[in-house]
Design a protein around this motif. Structure first.
Motif, short mmCIF file in Angstrom:
data_model
loop_
_atom_site.label_atom_id
_atom_site.label_comp_id
_atom_site.label_asym_id
_atom_site.label_seq_id
_atom_site.Cartn_x
_atom_site.Cartn_y
_atom_site.Cartn_z
N ILE A 146 -7.63 -48.33 129.27
CA ILE A 146 -7.57 -48.04 130.86
C ILE A 146 -7.19 -49.25 131.71
O ILE A 146 -6.87 -48.72 132.79
CB ILE A 146 -8.84 -46.65 130.76
CG1 ILE A 146 -8.04 -46.32 131.89
CG2 ILE A 146 -9.86 -47.05 131.05
CD1 ILE A 146 -6.63 -45.31 132.10
N ILE A 149 -3.90 -49.87 133.02
CA ILE A 149 -3.82 -49.71 133.40
C ILE A 149 -4.09 -48.85 135.04
O ILE A 149 -3.39 -48.71 136.17
CB ILE A 149 -3.12 -47.85 132.23
CG1 ILE A 149 -2.63 -47.98 131.22
CG2 ILE A 149 -2.79 -46.67 133.68
CD1 ILE A 149 -3.30 -47.17 129.84
N TYR A 150 -4.92 -48.19 135.37
CA TYR A 150 -4.98 -47.40 136.43
C TYR A 150 -5.73 -48.72 137.15
O TYR A 150 -5.95 -49.57 137.25
CB TYR A 150 -6.40 -46.65 136.07
CG TYR A 150 -7.66 -47.18 136.14
CD1 TYR A 150 -8.81 -48.49 135.98
CD2 TYR A 150 -8.92 -45.57 135.52
CE1 TYR A 150 -9.87 -48.62 135.33
CE2 TYR A 150 -10.44 -45.88 135.30
CZ TYR A 150 -10.72 -47.47 135.13
OH TYR A 150 -11.46 -47.79 134.93
N GLU A 151 -5.80 -48.18 139.11
CA GLU A 151 -5.91 -49.27 139.94
C GLU A 151 -3.97 -50.50 139.75
O GLU A 151 -4.66 -51.28 140.31
CB GLU A 151 -6.57 -49.89 139.53
CG GLU A 151 -8.20 -49.19 140.49
CD GLU A 151 -7.72 -48.37 141.91
OE1 GLU A 151 -7.12 -48.76 142.29
OE2 GLU A 151 -8.64 -47.31 141.43
N GLY A 152 -2.93 -49.72 139.19
CA GLY A 152 -1.91 -50.35 139.92
C GLY A 152 -2.10 -51.13 137.99
O GLY A 152 -2.53 -51.82 137.69
N THR A 153 -1.10 -50.78 136.83
CA THR A 153 -0.82 -51.35 135.47
C THR A 153 -0.51 -53.11 136.35
O THR A 153 -0.47 -53.28 137.45
CB THR A 153 0.54 -50.83 134.42
OG1 THR A 153 1.61 -51.28 135.99
CG2 THR A 153 0.56 -49.43 135.23
N ALA A 155 2.67 -54.45 135.51
CA ALA A 155 3.62 -54.88 135.94
C ALA A 155 3.00 -55.09 137.45
O ALA A 155 4.36 -55.85 138.65
CB ALA A 155 4.43 -54.41 135.23
N ILE A 156 2.37 -53.76 137.51
CA ILE A 156 2.40 -53.58 139.17
C ILE A 156 1.65 -54.87 139.93
O ILE A 156 2.52 -55.10 141.12
CB ILE A 156 1.53 -52.03 140.07
CG1 ILE A 156 2.47 -51.21 138.89
CG2 ILE A 156 1.48 -52.45 140.55
CD1 ILE A 156 3.83 -50.97 139.75
N ASN A 159 4.24 -57.70 139.77
CA ASN A 159 4.69 -57.86 140.66
C ASN A 159 4.40 -57.92 142.12
O ASN A 159 4.95 -58.82 143.14
CB ASN A 159 5.25 -55.82 140.70
CG ASN A 159 5.93 -55.42 140.37
OD1 ASN A 159 6.85 -56.61 139.42
ND2 ASN A 159 6.34 -54.36 140.02
C1 LIG Z 1 -8.68 -42.31 132.97
C2 LIG Z 1 -7.75 -42.58 134.34
C3 LIG Z 1 -7.86 -42.48 135.67
C4 LIG Z 1 -7.19 -42.93 137.16
N1 LIG Z 1 -8.55 -42.75 137.64
C5 LIG Z 1 -7.01 -42.69 138.72
C6 LIG Z 1 -7.71 -42.04 140.45
O1 LIG Z 1 -9.10 -42.06 140.12
N2 LIG Z 1 -7.34 -42.07 141.41
C7 LIG Z 1 -6.05 -42.53 141.50
O2 LIG Z 1 -5.45 -42.29 141.98
N3 LIG Z 1 -5.01 -42.10 139.64
C8 LIG Z 1 -6.26 -42.89 139.18
N4 LIG Z 1 -5.32 -42.49 137.52
C9 LIG Z 1 -3.91 -42.53 137.66
C10 LIG Z 1 -3.77 -44.51 137.52
O3 LIG Z 1 -4.01 -44.77 138.30
C11 LIG Z 1 -2.40 -44.19 136.89
O4 LIG Z 1 -2.55 -43.63 135.43
C12 LIG Z 1 -1.43 -45.96 136.78
O5 LIG Z 1 -1.42 -46.55 137.78
C13 LIG Z 1 -0.38 -45.33 136.57
O6 LIG Z 1 0.57 -45.00 137.03
P1 LIG Z 1 1.57 -44.06 135.83
O7 LIG Z 1 0.71 -43.34 134.93
O8 LIG Z 1 2.40 -42.53 136.62
O9 LIG Z 1 2.28 -44.51 135.29
P2 LIG Z 1 4.20 -45.39 135.51
O10 LIG Z 1 3.91 -45.85 136.88
O11 LIG Z 1 4.78 -43.90 135.22
O12 LIG Z 1 4.25 -46.49 134.46
C14 LIG Z 1 4.58 -46.42 133.57
C15 LIG Z 1 5.22 -47.79 133.33
O13 LIG Z 1 6.13 -48.25 133.54
C16 LIG Z 1 5.67 -49.21 134.41
N5 LIG Z 1 6.10 -49.33 135.70
C17 LIG Z 1 6.56 -48.82 136.90
N6 LIG Z 1 6.75 -48.95 137.82
C18 LIG Z 1 6.93 -50.09 137.67
C19 LIG Z 1 7.32 -51.40 138.12
N7 LIG Z 1 7.86 -51.09 139.22
N8 LIG Z 1 7.98 -52.25 137.74
C20 LIG Z 1 7.48 -53.12 136.38
N9 LIG Z 1 6.79 -51.47 134.96
C21 LIG Z 1 6.58 -50.40 136.65
C22 LIG Z 1 4.58 -49.52 134.57
O14 LIG Z 1 3.84 -50.84 134.50
C23 LIG Z 1 4.15 -48.62 133.18
O15 LIG Z 1 4.02 -49.99 132.43
C24 LIG Z 1 -6.08 -42.89 136.48
C25 LIG Z 1 -5.36 -42.68 135.04
C26 LIG Z 1 -6.43 -42.27 134.24
C27 LIG Z 1 -5.47 -42.24 132.84
#
Ligand SMILES: Cc1cc2nc3c(=O)[nH]c(=O)nc-3n(C[C@H](O)[C@H](O)[C@H](O)COP(=O)(O)OP(=O)(O)OC[C@H]3O[C@@H](n4cnc5c(N)ncnc54)[C@H](O)[C@@H]3O)c2cc1C
Length: 308
Positions: A146, A149-153, A155-156, A159
């Motif tokens: 995780i 993934i969270y706080e920006g993947t 890739a983010i 970027n």
């Molecule tokens: C257990 C858990 C707890 C969380 N807690 C919180 C929280 O407390 N508060 C909150 O606000 N959020 C929370 N989140 C959300 C989390 O921050 C997002 O899931 C994460 O930022 C990824 O966004 P997404 O799921 O929409 O994935 P997407 O944006 O759909 O990404 C999917 C894939 O596409 C890639 N991608 C997307 N855009 C780009 C780009 N521009 N350039 C290159 N690659 C790209 C990503 O790197 C990834 O590989 C939580 C998520 C989880 C699973």
């Protein structure tokens, strides 16, 4: 907003370092306990604890050196943050702020990606028992996922590194950091030890690879954005690898000095060995990553979307 985002990203990077440390400690305990196979060097005629096998030591050293390198990088960033706010000299505050800003995506992105590699190795050290949930090693692996993934993947984060932290100033800030690394190379060059020479060789090659990529990113982000961003995550991994390896090279210099004074001998020897391992096994990945970014961008984007 970025004050909050930086704090959150930094904290998630430290989560990665913490879980990597825990996975390492658990793997060490298991490797000293689990008996399997005779050592290849014939030192024991019966089966031995698996820590006697060179490949198990390689896995443990990878886990240890990744964790120590990323922890040192995070500590250096924290010190830069403090200096950015509290140093009496305005120019020094500005330099430290820029350095901290550059490091944040690396601490978040690189430390969490490395925690996945470390926790995966933790499962591997446990063999079949690692796959069994009750052992706890697999839980670390799942929990580490995780973090990328969270706080920006990742890739983010990449970027941010490419756009705001590298291309925006044409790579000037990144190259200023490279110049600081070159100063550490100068200190290593004054040492006679084989360890310092080996670390110097890898640090120099990684720093040169980093500069090549910074120039590639600066030249392509506007004119050929697909090429620059095709290498964004590999660039983040190269930069994080270099920053962590640089800190371990600095720790080698300190440890050699303290060892010469007879201070805490076993601890200092372990620091030196860990820095050497990181240089030969992990920092040495940097030139290959440079080639993938600079020569491999077209292969990333060439396949038509319909062909997937
Ligand atoms: C257990 C858990 C707890 C969380 N807690 C919180 C929280 O407390 N508060 C909150 O606000 N959020 C929370 N989140 C959300 C989390 O921050 C997002 O899931 C994460 O930022 C990824 O966004 P997404 O799921 O929409 O994935 P997407 O944006 O759909 O990404 C999917 C894939 O596409 C890639 N991608 C997307 N855009 C780009 C780009 N521009 N350039 C290159 N690659 C790209 C990503 O790197 C990834 O590989 C939580 C998520 C989880 C699973």
């Amino acid at each position: 907003m970025f004050i909050m985002m930086n704090a959150a990203r930094y904290a998630v990077g430290v989560q990665g370092i913490a879980i990597a440390e825990r996975a390492y400690q658990k793997a060490v305990v298991y490797a000293k306990d689990r008996v399997q196979s005779r050592p290849v060097d014939g030192t024991l005629s019966a089966a031995a604890p698996i820590i006697h096998h060179p490949d198990v030591k390689r896995m443990l050293m990878t886990m240890r050196s990744f964790t120590e390198g990323c922890r040192a990088m995070a500590a250096v960033a924290a010190a830069a943050y403090d200096a950015a706010h509290h140093h009496p000299d305005a120019d020094t505050r500005k330099q430290n702020a820029a350095f901290y800003e550059f490091l944040v995506p690396l601490i978040k992105g690189y430390s969490t990606e490395m925690s996945l590699e470390v926790t995966s190795l933790g499962v591997q050290v446990h063999g079949g028992m690692g796959f069994i949930e009750e052992t706890g090693a697999a839980q670390y692996y799942r929990d580490a996922k995780i973090l990328t993934i969270y706080e920006g993947t990742t890739a983010i984060q990449a970027n941010d590194l490419v756009g705001r932290k590298t291309a925006r100033d044409g790579g000037t800030g990144a190259k200023a950091i490279a110049a600081q690394i070159e100063k550490t190379e100068g200190l290593l060059a004054q040492r006679d030890s084989a360890n310092a020479k080996a670390v110097l060789k890898r640090l120099k090659a990684a720093r040169e690879a980093f500069v090549d990529v910074v120039e590639f990113i600066a030249a392509n982000t506007r004119s050929n954005p697909n090429a620059a961003f095709a290498g964004s995550v590999p660039y983040l991994m190269l930069a994080g690898n270099l920053m962590a390896g640089w800190q371990l090279a600095r720790s080698l210099l300190v440890a050699e000095d303290l060892l010469a004074q007879g201070t805490d001998v076993a601890f200092m020897q372990a620091k030196i060995t860990t820095a050497r391992f990181y240089a030969d096994h992990i920092l040495s990945r940097a030139p290959g990553t440079r080639d993938a970014i600079v020569d491999g961008a077209e292969a990333v984007t060439a396949l038509a979307i319909e062909s997937f």
